[in-house]
Design a protein around this motif. Structure first.
Motif, short mmCIF file in Angstrom:
data_model
loop_
_atom_site.label_atom_id
_atom_site.label_comp_id
_atom_site.label_asym_id
_atom_site.label_seq_id
_atom_site.Cartn_x
_atom_site.Cartn_y
_atom_site.Cartn_z
N LEU A 36 7.63 3.33 -8.03
CA LEU A 36 6.39 2.57 -8.26
C LEU A 36 6.64 1.46 -9.27
N ASP A 37 7.41 1.76 -10.34
CA ASP A 37 7.70 0.73 -11.35
C ASP A 37 8.43 -0.45 -10.72
N LEU B 199 0.86 -1.18 0.00
CA LEU B 199 0.00 0.00 0.00
C LEU B 199 0.89 1.24 0.00
N VAL B 200 0.75 2.06 -1.03
CA VAL B 200 1.52 3.31 -1.10
C VAL B 200 0.54 4.42 -0.70
N CYS C 231 -2.48 -5.86 3.57
CA CYS C 231 -1.20 -5.40 2.99
C CYS C 231 0.00 -6.01 3.71
N ASP C 232 1.03 -6.29 2.93
CA ASP C 232 2.28 -6.80 3.50
C ASP C 232 3.25 -5.67 3.78
N ALA D 266 5.34 -6.70 -6.73
CA ALA D 266 4.19 -6.78 -5.82
C ALA D 266 2.94 -6.20 -6.47
N ASN D 267 1.79 -6.48 -5.86
CA ASN D 267 0.57 -5.77 -6.24
C ASN D 267 0.62 -4.42 -5.50
N VAL D 268 0.51 -3.34 -6.24
CA VAL D 268 0.68 -2.02 -5.63
C VAL D 268 -0.65 -1.28 -5.60
#
Ligand SMILES: NC(=O)C1=CN([C@@H]2O[C@H](COP(=O)(O)OP(=O)(O)OC[C@H]3O[C@@H](n4cnc5c(N)ncnc54)[C@H](O)[C@@H]3O)[C@@H](O)[C@H]2O)C=CC1
Ligand SMILES: O=C(O)C(=O)COP(=O)(O)O
Length: 616
Positions: A88-89, A78-79, A115-116, A95-97
């Motif tokens: 982000l790239d 989670l950002v 979220c991890d 991961a799933n972002v």
């Protein structure tokens, strides 16, 4: 000889299989040495995650399943605040972002258990409630910047959550902003700009002060402080600094004199703040401090608002003690609409822009993405804030000893007789290395993990090991014994002693009455080499049966036959004895876990005096 009836069958409280069905973490017992660094053993991560099912037509069912399977193996990050694209790239490659900005505290708490990892900047408070709401899934918080005062580190540690930051990529940006504020404050740039935009032309009102020859006190001579000092010297200022922990040679190299707090603030025409916000720096600049400054001093703060008592600053500005202030950071951010400080005519403000350059944000994003990915892979991050920072080369050298340490802890605790309660643990390292050359914190943490996990529902990792030990009243002491035979390897042996306990396997007690197990690494594989005062040699793989028997021919065959009949594969066997035909300890490594009937049959062999089964 002890009778068969007097022998008891001891099984661990929960078998490895039972435990792994209870725990969301992988245990180091299932982690092979060769893959240790890429495994998640240090942080106990589990990377297989639930996934929301998207809508697909029947024709794409196969593809959907493949995508789901791939996505399910990926962690979720989670950002929570704006992060540079390059970071982000990198994250998306692993991961799933989920980029969800401006979450309210309740929204963050609602999301976090899915979220991890969580990535924040200074605008998100990562409170105890967030860690509690994570329900054990959150493994790493990445702070995309330096200051971690918005993260409850104690709560993170208690929850075994690693906190990493990005300490270097915004240093220059913060220093440049400090210099920008210094110069614009001295020349009233912001006020003059506002005045012109209001249609005025006030040349006499905005006469400034010069910088050249003035004394600048840099408070906090770390990364940002020293870059500010370097730049201020280029502007012809006389720079002094106060930092109780900064090395004098670094200051000398930049041509800066380190002085006491009082000397710095009483000599300075300009004071620039660059220390972290901690309990000891909170409101360090207060009425008492302002009473000691040179009248008419100018203050710049790009560190943290909380370092200044803002009410005291307003008073000091009002009475002329402080001529001007230039502030990028505030106790409460965003600042309240009616903030006297923000509205004060002698104050220049920016909304926490120190790190906000294109370059710094790209750099920070990459730095934090790499740190978070590394942590999710189970590597120890170089920028860990609440765990030992162990350089990669040291880590790779210690890797097999890390497994050995955990297994010895796991073995020792399973040898304790029920009800005797473990309180004192001593770990003895035999090594040819200088104490400075061998960082044992990670080994201590893994012994702790090995001791606590089999007897509790607490999951211990490198982050929360010391805390958990303390909570459970476990006193862990360490001793180093110099052993110069093997300088090329970090450790000759590790010994774990549990003091003041009774053992359900009396032979595990040393002459001093402590449970004692010792191990070594041989060809990269951890081996058990001592139990009590018996020397053995068995590789610590699979599970272990320890038997004390009267030393006599045929025992190995007898036990081997019972295990073989039940299809239990023996991977290693070793016998240690006091003297021929007296007592011996047989250590048998088995791949499978024998059932109770098999263990009972072993116990019923007349020559066997006591035995214990230990899950590794
Ligand atoms: N405004 C912004 O956007 C930014 C703000 N910062 C803030 O700037 C501050 C400094 O950052 P860095 O230089 O990267 O950190 P750093 O850790 O390299 O330097 C901090 C220095 O403060 C010193 N220090 C600690 N307690 C002190 C005390 N009581 N008195 C004097 N010195 C003390 C430490 O010894 C250390 O040398 C941090 O608070 C950070 O959060 C950093 C980057 C951007
Ligand atoms: O790195 C720091 O300490 C900063 O203060 C920068 O904060 P930000 O990431 O811009 O919210």
């Amino acid at each position: 000889m002890a009778s068969v009836a007097a022998k008891s069958l001891h099984l661990p409280a929960a078998t490895a299989a039972e435990r792994s069905s209870l725990t969301p973490y992988s245990t180091a017992a299932s982690v092979s040495f060769s893959s240790l660094r890429s495994q998640s053993s240090f942080l106990g991560l589990r990377l297989a995650l639930p996934l929301k099912t998207p809508c697909f037509s029947k024709r794409t069912e196969g593809r959907r399943l493949r995508i789901e399977a791939a996505a399910a193996a990926r962690p979720t990050v989670l950002v929570a605040e704006k992060l540079g694209d390059a970071g982000l790239d990198l994250l998306r490659g692993f991961a799933n972002v989920d980029c969800s900005y401006n979450l309210a505290p309740e929204e963050l708490c609602a999301k976090i258990s899915l979220c991890d990892a969580l990535i924040v900047r200074s605008g998100t408070k990562v409170t105890r409630e967030v860690f509690e709401a994570a329900k054990g899934r959150l493994k790493v918080v990445g702070r995309a910047g330096v200051g971690i005062d918005n993260v409850d580190l104690q709560a993170a540690t208690e929850h075994g959550c690693l906190v990493v930051n990005a300490p270097t990529a915004n240093t220059v940006a913060a220093a440049e902003h400090g210099i920008a504020l210094l110069a614009s404050m001295a020349r009233n740039v912001a006020q003059a700009d506002a005045s012109m935009k209001a249609g005025k032309w006030q040349r006499n009102k905005y006469v400034g002060v010069s910088l050249v020859g003035k004394t600048l006190a840099v408070m906090g001579f770390g990364k940002v402080g020293s870059e500010v000092a370097r730049r201020a010297k280029g502007l012809g200022m006389h720079v002094i600094a106060h930092d109780p922990y900064a090395p004098a040679d670094r200051a000398r190299a930049i041509g800066v004199e380190l002085v006491s707090f009082d000397e710095a603030i009483s000599a300075a025409d300009f004071i620039s703040l660059h220390m972290p916000l901690t309990p000891s720096t909170a409101k360090l600049f207060n009425d008492e401090t302002f009473a000691k400054v040179k009248k008419g001093v100018r203050i710049i703060n790009v560190a943290r608002g909380g370092v200044i008592d803002e009410d005291a600053l307003v008073r000091a500005l009002d009475d002329g003690t402080v001529a001007q202030a230039a502030l990028d950071v505030f106790t409460v951010e965003p600042t309240p609409k009616d903030s006297k400080l923000v509205m004060h005519e002698k104050v220049t403000v920016t909304p926490h822009l120190g790190a906000s350059t294109v370059e710094a944000q790209e750099g920070v994003a990459i730095e934090i993405a790499e740190a978070v990915i590394g942590a999710l892979k189970g590597e120890l991050a170089a920028t860990a804030v609440n765990a030992p920072m162990v350089p990669a080369e040291v880590l790779s050298e210690l890797a097999p000893y890390v497994i050995l340490a955990e297994k010895l802890g796991r073995l020792a605790v399973q040898l304790v007789a029920g009800g005797s309660g473990v309180k004192g643990v001593k770990v003895v390292y035999k090594s040819a290395r200088d104490p400075d050359d061998l960082d044992t914190r990670i080994l201590r943490a893994m012994v702790t993990k090995g001791i606590i996990e089999p007897i509790s529902s607490v999951f211990v990792n490198i982050v929360n090991a010391d805390y958990t030990a303390k909570q459970r009243g476990l006193r862990i002491s360490e001793e180093r014994i110099f052993h110069d035979d093997t300088p090329e390897i970090p450790l000759d042996s590790i010994q774990v002693q549990l003091t003041n306990v009774e053992s359900k396997f009396a032979s595990a007690l040393s002459d001093a009455g402590d449970i004692r197990v010792e191990g070594r690494v041989k060809d990269g594989i951890p081996h058990l080499t001592l139990v009590g005062s018996f020397s053995v040699d068995v590789s610590l793989e699979g599970n272990l049966i320890l038997c004390r028997q009267v030393d006599q021919p045929g025992m190995i065959g007898h036990v081997g036959r019972i295990l073989g009949n039940q299809n239990v594969n023996i991977n290693f066997m070793s016998v240690g004895r006091t003297a021929p035909r007296k007592h011996a300890i047989m250590a048998i490594g088995v791949d499978e876990e024998p059932d109770k009937e098999t263990l009972k049959q072993i116990g019923e062999i007349p020559a066997i005096e006591e035995f214990v089964f230990l899950g590794l």
